[in-house]
Design a protein around this motif. Structure first.
Motif, PDB file in Angstrom:
ATOM      1  N   GLY A 158      -9.110   4.321  28.109  1.00  0.00           N
ATOM      2  CA  GLY A 158     -10.537   4.020  28.044  1.00  0.00           C
ATOM      3  C   GLY A 158     -11.088   3.591  29.395  1.00  0.00           C
ATOM      4  N   GLU A 159     -12.389   3.607  29.490  1.00  0.00           N
ATOM      5  CA  GLU A 159     -13.070   3.205  30.714  1.00  0.00           C
ATOM      6  C   GLU A 159     -12.889   1.702  30.927  1.00  0.00           C
ATOM      7  OE1 GLU A 159     -14.912   4.931  33.196  1.00  0.00           O
ATOM      8  OE2 GLU A 159     -14.470   2.908  33.921  1.00  0.00           O
ATOM      9  N   ALA A 162     -17.288   4.447  27.702  1.00  0.00           N
ATOM     10  CA  ALA A 162     -16.798   5.816  27.851  1.00  0.00           C
ATOM     11  C   ALA A 162     -15.273   5.870  27.737  1.00  0.00           C
ATOM     12  CB  ALA A 162     -17.233   6.356  29.211  1.00  0.00           C
ATOM     13  N   ASN A 163     -14.758   7.082  27.658  1.00  0.00           N
ATOM     14  CA  ASN A 163     -13.317   7.283  27.724  1.00  0.00           C
ATOM     15  C   ASN A 163     -12.867   7.202  29.177  1.00  0.00           C
ATOM     16  OD1 ASN A 163     -13.467   7.739  25.003  1.00  0.00           O
ATOM     17  ND2 ASN A 163     -13.581   9.961  25.239  1.00  0.00           N
ATOM     18  N   PRO A 201     -10.193   9.072  20.763  1.00  0.00           N
ATOM     19  CA  PRO A 201      -9.481   8.462  21.881  1.00  0.00           C
ATOM     20  C   PRO A 201      -9.043   7.028  21.555  1.00  0.00           C
ATOM     21  CG  PRO A 201     -11.815   8.221  22.217  1.00  0.00           C
ATOM     22  CD  PRO A 201     -11.642   8.965  20.914  1.00  0.00           C
ATOM     23  N   PHE A 202      -8.395   6.425  22.526  1.00  0.00           N
ATOM     24  CA  PHE A 202      -8.056   5.009  22.542  1.00  0.00           C
ATOM     25  C   PHE A 202      -9.289   4.179  22.191  1.00  0.00           C
ATOM     26  CE2 PHE A 202      -7.515   1.074  25.085  1.00  0.00           C
ATOM     27  CZ  PHE A 202      -6.189   0.750  24.826  1.00  0.00           C
ATOM     28  N   LYS A 203      -9.102   3.182  21.332  1.00  0.00           N
ATOM     29  CA  LYS A 203     -10.236   2.307  20.993  1.00  0.00           C
ATOM     30  C   LYS A 203     -10.249   1.112  21.947  1.00  0.00           C
ATOM     31  CE  LYS A 203     -10.502   5.176  17.700  1.00  0.00           C
ATOM     32  NZ  LYS A 203     -10.901   6.486  18.257  1.00  0.00           N
ATOM     33  N   THR A 204     -11.141   1.178  22.902  1.00  0.00           N
ATOM     34  CA  THR A 204     -11.232   0.102  23.888  1.00  0.00           C
ATOM     35  C   THR A 204     -11.798  -1.166  23.251  1.00  0.00           C
ATOM     36  OG1 THR A 204     -13.466   0.758  24.474  1.00  0.00           O
ATOM     37  CG2 THR A 204     -11.666   1.772  25.717  1.00  0.00           C
ATOM     38  N   GLN A 206     -14.311  -2.586  24.271  1.00  0.00           N
ATOM     39  CA  GLN A 206     -15.757  -2.376  24.242  1.00  0.00           C
ATOM     40  C   GLN A 206     -16.179  -1.671  22.958  1.00  0.00           C
ATOM     41  OE1 GLN A 206     -13.699  -1.451  26.886  1.00  0.00           O
ATOM     42  NE2 GLN A 206     -14.856  -1.300  28.790  1.00  0.00           N
TER      43      GLN A 206
END
Lengths: 550, 550
Positions: free
Chosen positions: A432-433, A440-441, B446-449, B451
């Motif tokens: 992740g960002e 964002a990713n 995707p990965f769950k940040t 955020q």
């Protein structure tokens, strides 16, 4: 009555799962063989160097302490009857080939890339007579010892194999098999680096690419330039002293690993402004998005003669700290706007009548000359040959990172190259960002699985005549989202993928690789490296059962 | 001469970054205040329960050992002048509100969800007079102590705040603030679970949802059903004994955490076939892709009266091991084809004249009756109300996992619900496909940040009249690719996101949350939980500088 029993045993045993990387040539049998309680390793090398003796000691320790049960249901239980009646191996003998000069592992590992001797042969007879490793160098003997350690399992106090006799002839497909660690975005104590070097050596990696500094922190204490670290490290406890460096390079060398230091220039240098604001353009300029790919902005004033001299001196001093024949000067992600808006740079360009590209050429030539004067061959990131028009020595090594598709263009320019493409080998992708207020990713999404890295082809789109330019490759950890807390888990066992691609050659089969990779990961954990679980343990104990087609 | 200096100090101090979750009401001042060397915590509670006394001891230890410097450049250096002349705080006094019954933290934490008292008020005067925490329960006092610990920084041997006076009135927005751990795909020793409970308590989580068993292993020793673990655990050392369970629930309770055990049924039960093949349909059937979402296939024969009785007995025995008022019986991902191809199930359906759905209804009613007889309210995964037509008690708790979009449908059916949606809260997403010969991304990429999780809205698409059905939520770790090696790093500090959403309420600001989350992660590391770095330390030391707009 004996035959059906033996057949049953043979069917259960399947094959040696533990070898990683896979040797280039391997023959195995189906006899059980155990290590004798008195098992010893004889070094038939006159004036054996101390690092070889130490490597032998480590092997003996691992043979005793790995305690790795075979990864099958019941672990070694089904082997125990055969092992009970198996022959015992008393001795492993190490010898250099006739006429080979006796050099230390360390000295061999630091030879110029492509000139190191890593090949070896290994024989483990089934009848209990001495096993042998023969090589042309002590480094080759180390590689053989590393393989030997992976042959053995433990059950009920016995250390054994069920695949004797074993015969291996082995040598690497590529000389550069590396791992890159960024110690600037977040700091890693020396102990973390040493543990990483251990794991690297277990998969026969040859290069530790140490991206020591970047815009965020400068943790290296450089003689003559100590203010860079005293003002640019995150904390006094987060500085690599010259003796730390000596410790690390000695530790690496003894494990067959060369350390290529990188001082990334002229970009990725914002933190130098903490000690030397006069050398840095657009330091912490806002918004950083205009001046850099990530915060903080700041680049060396490449058009300034004073800054160029400062950088050349710094690089020379760093070069003297490291025994390797190679050193990276970086060169990635140069931001033009930073220089356009920097009055000092504009004045310097005007005064010399140079364009920015011409100034970059002068800067690069002078800084490269400085490290060449210290006996180093420079390495640079790909932009220096693909995006800029700087004068580089023919022997310069180019690190490909932006995309695997760019390697062919580098080879077409006749430069030697190391593969480190973000689309295969970036270990940090997919988390992740990390910019604070962004959902964002990660820019290089998705996560690069071991499977993805394993399918890399070093010669894709590279012509046969240019194939010799490919030195190998490395997996890389940029540490915006990493620290000591997740170093092992983000790197291992994934980074073993490229270690096998570049040792054994590409084209390996994912299904047959996975059980070996499980084995490696379990062994790493036994040795204190926190390699992650790749699958439920149910799968690890049942090779093939968690494949798509099973 | 004093005023400009004070103003400068105030500007540098900014605000308390350390609080996580953010209290519902917070007033702070700008005075420095330090803990006296003789600082003590007085418990003004008659017959104070031992778990409260132990919580006080832990707080005193953390105040001494956290040693957390403020996350600014120079850490606490700029505070030291103010701190040197600051008043000293000698005492923190804990009191229960007038008339509150004295109960242990543990007992309060195990009350039915929604009936626990967690609210508290906390005052830290600036003048050195006693600080106070007042609550209606010892659990509330614990929550207050947890907040108190987060107020303090260390520099030069002084433990201090620069924001006295501090006044907090706090209570959770939602009662269920959880974390789910899967201990079946890979095993976690008791020590890992305890460390996780520690971290959970630091962010005021209230529920540990323990997905103890699944198709891959059955690590729980259940009285009367011990063969499930002896034959279905990965190893004898990978079993939770009844005394381990007692240890874990006591440890959790003392930290304000209830343990909701889950025995997932009737799917996700393949490993039960190791001990009881008669109860499992399509056990290890091939190809697994036909019979299950992941290997191995295998589901309880829900149409069998014997299997239903066996399951009810098992669930009742497990229920007796756990003091919580709730227990999950699972119910996710039931595979129909498994039963279609199972002759025994088809014969049972034919004999009883039931459809599969009717048999599932009978199975669910009987197993739920079994745990209700032990005083437990059942929890189920969302499919049991959205995909199947089974009879469930009105008080059944529904765990939403497939998508955040499904919560509204569950609420529309008038069931209480817990948010655990894969698109926000699955901690395992984004690590790539784990099936061996596949190079795909993970199914919930995707990965769950942090955020992403932080932006979750518990009431999205849920009507005001149904809002009371939302009990809270949890972040979840399915452990196909996790083990003790990456437990901390995959969970922390990310799981703190939902802890704040469900304590403080949704809608928090990412930019102001991040510095507090850094602070939490640094504090966790000081306390031995290996929370990862969310950003380069450069950013952690410069709040806001690594946002997009800075």
């Amino acid at each position: 009555m004996k035959l059906p029993c033996l057949l049953l045993v043979a069917a259960q045993f399947s094959r040696v799962f533990g070898l990683w990387p896979q040797p280039r040539s391997l023959q195995t049998g189906s006899s059980a063989l155990k290590l004798a309680p008195t098992f010893n390793i004889l070094v038939n090398v006159g004036h054996a160097p101390s690092d070889l003796e130490n490597a032998v000691s480590r092997t003996k320790t691992f043979l005793r302490s790995d305690n790795l049960g075979r990864l099958v249901v019941g672990r070694g239980a089904s082997d125990s009857a055969a092992v009970q009646h198996a022959k015992s191996l008393d001795t492993l003998e190490l010898s250099l080939a006739h006429g080979a000069a006796v050099k230390s592992i360390t000295d061999e590992a630091r030879l110029p890339i492509g000139t190191r001797s890593e090949e070896y042969t290994l024989h483990v007879p089934a009848d209990g007579s001495s096993a042998t490793i023969t090589a042309n160098s002590t480094l080759g003997l180390l590689r053989g010892l590393t393989t030997f350690e992976q042959l053995w399992y433990e059950y009920g106090g016995q250390v054994y194999t069920v695949e004797a006799p074993i015969s291996i002839t082995d040598s690497p497909a590529y000389p550069y098999r590396g791992f890159m660690l960024d110690t600037s975005r977040n700091f890693f104590p020396v102990s973390d680096i040493k543990r990483t070097l251990n794991a690297m050596s277990w998969v026969k990696m040859s290069e530790f690419h140490w991206h020591v500094s970047d815009s965020q922190s400068f943790p290296l204490e450089v003689p003559g330039y100590t203010d860079l670290a005293s003002k640019g490290a995150y904390a006094p406890s987060m500085i690599y002293s010259p003796s730390d460096v000596q410790d690390i390079v000695a530790y690496a060398g003894a494990r067959g690993i060369d350390v290529m230091i990188e001082i990334d220039t002229p970009g990725h240098t914002a933190i130098i402004s903490a000690a030397h604001p006069e050398h840095v353009a657009c330091a912490e300029a806002s918004p950083w998005t205009t001046f850099a790919n990530e915060p903080p902005a700041g680049q060396l004033r490449l058009a300034s003669a004073a800054t160029t001299n400062f950088t050349a001196g710094l690089l020379a001093s760093v070069a003297r700290m490291f025994p390797s024949a190679i050193m990276s000067t970086g060169g990635d992600e140069l931001n033009t706007e930073c220089y356009v808006q920097d009055p000092e740079t504009q004045a310097d360009l005007k005064a010399t009548g140079r364009s920015l590209e011409q100034a970059l050429d002068v800067f690069t030539q002078k800084t490269h000359a400085a490290i060449r004067a210290e006996g180093k061959t420079p390495a640079v990131w790909e932009e220096m040959v693909l995006d800029h028009n700087v004068t580089l020595g023919n022997d310069t090594i180019v690190l490909v990172w932006i995309s695997s598709a760019n390697a062919a263009a580098v080879a077409a320019k006749n430069f030697r190259l190391v593969h480190g493409p973000s689309d295969y080998f970036y270990l940090d992708c997919g988390a992740g960002e990390w910019i604070g207020d962004d959902v964002a990713n990660s820019w290089c999404d998705p996560f690069k699985t071991w499977q993805k890295s394993y399918t890399f082809d070093p010669l894709a789109n590279i012509s046969e005549s240019q194939a010799h330019l490919v030195l190998g490759g490395e997996q890389l950890l940029w540490t915006e989202q990493s620290g000591p807390e997740n170093l092992d888990s983000i790197v291992w066992p994934r980074a073993a993928s490229s270690a096998e691609v570049f040792w054994s050659g590409p084209g390996g089969n994912l299904s047959t690789a996975l059980p070996r990779l499980h084995d490696l990961a379990f062994r790493m954990r036994q040795r204190g490296v926190k390699a992650i679980q790749l699958q439920p343990m149910w799968c690890a104990l049942r090779p093939g059962k968690c494949n798509l087609d099973s």
